[in-house]
Enzyme design. Structure first.
Site: not given
Ligand SMILES: CC(=O)[C@@H](O)[C@H](O)COP(=O)(O)O
Length: 255
Positions: A96, A206
């Site tokens: 990613k 999150t």
């Molecule tokens: C874990 C990860 O790759 C984060 O950078 C992702 O973009 C998730 O974002 P949230 O925590 O807002 O779900």
């Protein structure tokens, strides 16, 4: 099935591994989410040092496909270096690409994201770039050969949900590779909306790790994504300006 490069997945939920209250909760949340893809920041993992804390220590990593991410990179060069480290550790050839352009909003730097993705494709990676919801940028990333496009719903960790459903729907409509809505999801209904729009998957962290009960929320996200996908496949009714009776009287003999 969700197909990313040569890989196929039953689950359309991609789960982050950071910020859980403890490793036991993380393990249980991951299990009930039924995810098959776990993402983690290579920079925070100490992948080459067994003595250092390991954010996946309670998880049987053999059971999951690991999607290392380049979180912390501010330039294409840093992202490429981080991706190569992950590959050298033998974890996975998927990456990613996350190149952050602004520390307050954590929005991705479009120029550096393009550069890093191009370089990593040349190196033979399966590339999944985290991008903004810019429609043309998503197109360029796809044309370059990226294996999936990951537009943000809203800023990472903000829990604001989908702020621009129109742009997301344009990206989904034009895309011939999977579109995975990544970042900003706050509630199960946000995830359902992404899937109802036609997204191929949702990546979130999150909303689960920061919930009062991460295990319950992981289950809810699993169900929400499944429901959204089913709804999308079933085809929604068209919106109408005025009412139509649910039980029409026409053709009935009762007067
Ligand atoms: C874990 C990860 O790759 C984060 O950078 C992702 O973009 C998730 O974002 P949230 O925590 O807002 O779900």
């Amino acid at each position: 099935m969700l197909k990313i490069g040569p890989y196929e997945f039953k689950s359309r939920l991609l789960l982050g591994t950071g910020k859980y209250p403890n490793f036991d909760v993380q393990k249980e949340a991951v299990a009930v989410s039924e995810t098959e893809i776990l993402t983690f920041s290579v920079r925070r993992m100490n992948i080459f040092e067994a003595s250092q804390p390991n954010f996946l220590e309670k998880i049987d990593v053999e059971k999951y496909n690991l999607l290392p991410n380049t979180a912390g990179a501010k330039t294409a060069e840093e992202a490429v270096r981080t991706a190569k480290l992950a590959k050298a550790s033998g974890l996975c050839d998927m990456i990613k690409v996350e190149v952050i352009g602004d520390q307050k909003t954590l929005l991705p730097d479009p120029v550096e994201t393009l550069k890093a993705s191009e370089e990593l494709l040349k190196e033979g990676f399966i590339v999944l770039p985290y991008t903004s919801d810019d429609v043309l940028l998503a197109k360029r990333l796809e044309e370059m050969g990226c294996h999936a496009i990951m537009p943000g719903a809203s800023p990472i960790g903000s829990g604001q949900g989908i702020v621009n459903p129109l742009n997301l729907s344009f990206i989904i409509e034009q895309s011939n590779v999977p579109v995975i809505v990544d970042a900003g999801i706050g509630t199960p209904s946000d995830a359902t909306i992404a899937m109802e729009l036609g997204a191929d998957g949702v990546l979130l962290n999150t909303a689960v790790s920061g919930a009062e009960d991460p295990v319950k929320m992981a289950k809810a996200m699993n169900m929400a994504i499944e429901a959204g996908r089913l709804g999308y496949e079933a085809g929604r009714i068209p919106k109408k300006r005025y009412a139509t009776a649910s039980s029409p009287m026409e053709g009935m003999s009762i007067s």
